[in-house]
Enzyme design. Structure first.
Site, PDB file in Angstrom:
ATOM      1  N   ASP A 196       0.860  -1.177   0.000  1.00 32.32           N
ATOM      2  CA  ASP A 196       0.000   0.000   0.000  1.00 32.32           C
ATOM      3  C   ASP A 196       0.898   1.230   0.000  1.00 32.32           C
ATOM      4  O   ASP A 196       1.636   1.469   0.967  1.00 32.32           O
ATOM      5  CB  ASP A 196      -0.909   0.015   1.226  1.00 32.32           C
ATOM      6  CG  ASP A 196      -1.792   1.260   1.268  1.00 32.32           C
ATOM      7  OD1 ASP A 196      -2.655   1.406   0.374  1.00 32.32           O
ATOM      8  OD2 ASP A 196      -1.594   2.097   2.180  1.00 32.32           O
ATOM      9  N   GLU A 280      -1.331  -1.399  -5.908  1.00 32.64           N
ATOM     10  CA  GLU A 280      -2.467  -0.692  -6.485  1.00 32.64           C
ATOM     11  C   GLU A 280      -2.057   0.039  -7.753  1.00 32.64           C
ATOM     12  O   GLU A 280      -0.967   0.614  -7.819  1.00 32.64           O
ATOM     13  CB  GLU A 280      -3.047   0.308  -5.482  1.00 32.64           C
ATOM     14  CG  GLU A 280      -4.071  -0.285  -4.537  1.00 32.64           C
ATOM     15  CD  GLU A 280      -4.741   0.794  -3.704  1.00 32.64           C
ATOM     16  OE1 GLU A 280      -5.973   0.952  -3.811  1.00 32.64           O
ATOM     17  OE2 GLU A 280      -4.037   1.470  -2.942  1.00 32.64           O
ATOM     18  N   CYS A 332     -12.772  -4.656   5.508  1.00 27.42           N
ATOM     19  CA  CYS A 332     -12.132  -5.343   6.632  1.00 27.42           C
ATOM     20  C   CYS A 332     -11.401  -6.571   6.097  1.00 27.42           C
ATOM     21  O   CYS A 332     -12.025  -7.435   5.460  1.00 27.42           O
ATOM     22  CB  CYS A 332     -13.167  -5.744   7.675  1.00 27.42           C
ATOM     23  SG  CYS A 332     -12.505  -6.757   9.023  1.00 27.42           S
ATOM     24  N   CYS A 335     -12.966 -10.024   8.008  1.00 25.13           N
ATOM     25  CA  CYS A 335     -14.265 -10.609   7.683  1.00 25.13           C
ATOM     26  C   CYS A 335     -14.769 -10.222   6.297  1.00 25.13           C
ATOM     27  O   CYS A 335     -15.755 -10.769   5.821  1.00 25.13           O
ATOM     28  CB  CYS A 335     -15.296 -10.211   8.734  1.00 25.13           C
ATOM     29  SG  CYS A 335     -15.701  -8.449   8.754  1.00 25.13           S
ATOM     30  N   CYS A 351     -13.793  -2.381  12.784  1.00 23.10           N
ATOM     31  CA  CYS A 351     -14.817  -2.970  11.919  1.00 23.10           C
ATOM     32  C   CYS A 351     -16.122  -3.117  12.706  1.00 23.10           C
ATOM     33  O   CYS A 351     -16.143  -3.689  13.803  1.00 23.10           O
ATOM     34  CB  CYS A 351     -14.340  -4.323  11.397  1.00 23.10           C
ATOM     35  SG  CYS A 351     -15.567  -5.190  10.381  1.00 23.10           S
ATOM     36  N   CYS A 354     -17.113  -7.263  12.792  1.00 23.95           N
ATOM     37  CA  CYS A 354     -16.410  -8.237  13.618  1.00 23.95           C
ATOM     38  C   CYS A 354     -15.653  -7.612  14.782  1.00 23.95           C
ATOM     39  O   CYS A 354     -15.119  -8.332  15.628  1.00 23.95           O
ATOM     40  CB  CYS A 354     -15.447  -9.067  12.768  1.00 23.95           C
ATOM     41  SG  CYS A 354     -14.087  -8.113  12.058  1.00 23.95           S
ATOM     42  N   ASP A 361      -3.371   1.606   6.813  1.00 26.38           N
ATOM     43  CA  ASP A 361      -2.461   1.251   5.728  1.00 26.38           C
ATOM     44  C   ASP A 361      -2.154  -0.243   5.716  1.00 26.38           C
ATOM     45  O   ASP A 361      -2.088  -0.861   4.642  1.00 26.38           O
ATOM     46  CB  ASP A 361      -1.167   2.058   5.856  1.00 26.38           C
ATOM     47  CG  ASP A 361      -1.418   3.557   5.737  1.00 26.38           C
ATOM     48  OD1 ASP A 361      -2.357   3.928   5.027  1.00 26.38           O
ATOM     49  OD2 ASP A 361      -0.676   4.334   6.359  1.00 26.38           O
TER      50      ASP A 361
END
Length: 407
Positions: A196, A280, A332, A335, A351, A354, A361
């Site tokens: 990232d 990315e 997330c 999950c 989250c 969960c 990051d």
């Protein structure tokens, strides 16, 4: 695969004069070729062929009083200048037809003697060679001192002598690499990693490693500001202004060199330690139009991803680019619940599905890895992208120790 290896040159006073003459002659031939094409277009006539231009602009021009000085430089330099003009027109027409990838290429323009970068190219038939004492012997220029930072792995097919805006000279060699030998040098590994890219940290890896952003431009801003202020106070056309301009150019060159060295070191490390890498596909041009433009340009994400791409292709690694619209910062990684967009000042979030607490990051890096499907695709089968052109300054010396480049 072809790569470029750049090494610093240190020509003496006579050799600098000979190089300036070669730069000027190549520029004149290039401009004459562009004018000849434009004149033919305005007259409604077909474009002159490469052979006709070579005969008229080089062979016949040397016999005239106005262009007799073209004979003072190597004929190969002039021929290569004509090839550059031909390539510029091919790129322009391919861009008009939509068959050329990347940004649109404009029509070829005349070159100026005030251009920041000057270059001439010598191919094998120019009979240049590397002497026994490590000097680069160029026709009608002489044996130029070279600072070698490494040995050439193969015989180069051509050499381009470049003078940059900072007044430095470089020799850029094109080398054909051996894919089998390159891959044998890389250690075998089955590790995969997601990356990232950001501004707070240059890169955060899916294993939790955080790599600080060196911010080379930000660190040099005070020095650049003073140099630019001194330049603005000099009278245009004066020798003092030329000296001040050179000082500004050298300061910027130092920043660019340090950034490039950092990118090379990090990309090589990631390639050598991982079989599969996911990153990315960022829209750098779009991000450069925001208020974060200076920081985005300072990070140099586009150059870094390009280095990862050609090194992965060279060493048989897998590089996968994840779509820029993938919600890596909103999902997330535990999950898979999508928690919605978050402002940039939110560096940690919990989250709602969960209850896992995420570092923004690190969570995005894990999602990049999962979105690329590296757990399946990186089982030893490398991705084979298309042919990659020779990269500029794959390695080389820039006049100061490499240890000063890295943060």
């Amino acid at each position: 695969m072809q790569l470029r290896y750049a090494f610093r040159l240190y020509p003496d006073a006579g050799q600098r004069t000979a190089l300036a003459r070669a730069f000027g002659c190549a520029r004149v031939v290039y401009n004459d070729a562009v004018r000849a094409r434009e004149d033919a277009r305005e007259a409604g006539q077909p474009f002159p062929t490469a052979g006709q231009l070579s005969r008229k602009l080089i062979t016949e021009a040397k016999r005239t009083t106005e262009r007799s000085w073209l004979g003072e430089v190597s004929a190969v330099v002039l021929q290569q200048s004509l090839r550059d003009a031909e390539k510029a027109y091919r790129n322009f027409f391919a861009s008009l037809r939509g068959t050329r990838k990347g940004p649109k290429a404009g029509a070829p323009r005349l070159k100026s003697r005030k251009d920041a970068r000057q270059s001439v190219r010598f191919t094998a038939n120019a009979r240049w060679n590397i002497t026994g004492d490590g000097r680069l012997n160029l026709p009608k220029i002489g044996a130029v001192k070279v600072k070698w930072s490494r040995t050439l792995s193969a015989a180069p097919s051509s050499v381009t002598v470049v003078k940059d805006a900072a007044g430095r000279y470089f020799a850029s060699f094109v080398i054909d690499t051996d894919p089998a030998a390159d891959r044998a040098r890389m250690p075998e590994t089955d590790r995969t990693v997601g990356i990232d890219l950001g501004l707070t940290h240059f890169a955060v890896l899916s294993d939790g490693t955080k790599i600080d952003s060196p911010r080379f431009l930000r660190r040099a801003e005070k020095k650049l500001k003073k140099a630019q202020k001194d330049l603005s106070r000099k009278q245009k056309g004066s020798k003092n202004r030329a000296k001040a301009r050179l000082k500004v150019a050298r300061a910027h060159a130092g920043v660019a060199d340090a950034r490039r060295e950092f990118h090379h070191r990090l990309s090589t490390k990631l390639i050598s330690e991982n079989q599969g890498i996911a990153v990315e596909d960022l829209s750098v041009a779009g991000l450069a139009r925001t208020k974060l433009a200076k920081s985005v340009h300072d990070a140099g994400w586009g150059a870094f991803i390009s280095m990862l791409a050609y090194k992965a292709e060279r060493y048989g690694r897998t590089l996968i680019k994840v779509g820029r619209f993938t919600p890596t910062s909103q999902t997330c990684s535990t999950c898979g619940a999508v928690d919605g967009p978050k402002p940039l000042n939110v560096r940690e979030w919990t989250c709602t599905a969960c209850g896992t607490v995420h570092d923004r990051d690190h969570n995005a890096a894990i999602n990049v890895k999962q979105a690329a499907g590296l757990a399946v695709s990186a089982c030893g089968a490398p991705v084979r992208p298309g042919a990659i052109p020779a990269q500029r300054e794959e390695t080389g010396s820039h006049g100061f120790p490499a240890g000063n480049h890295a943060a």
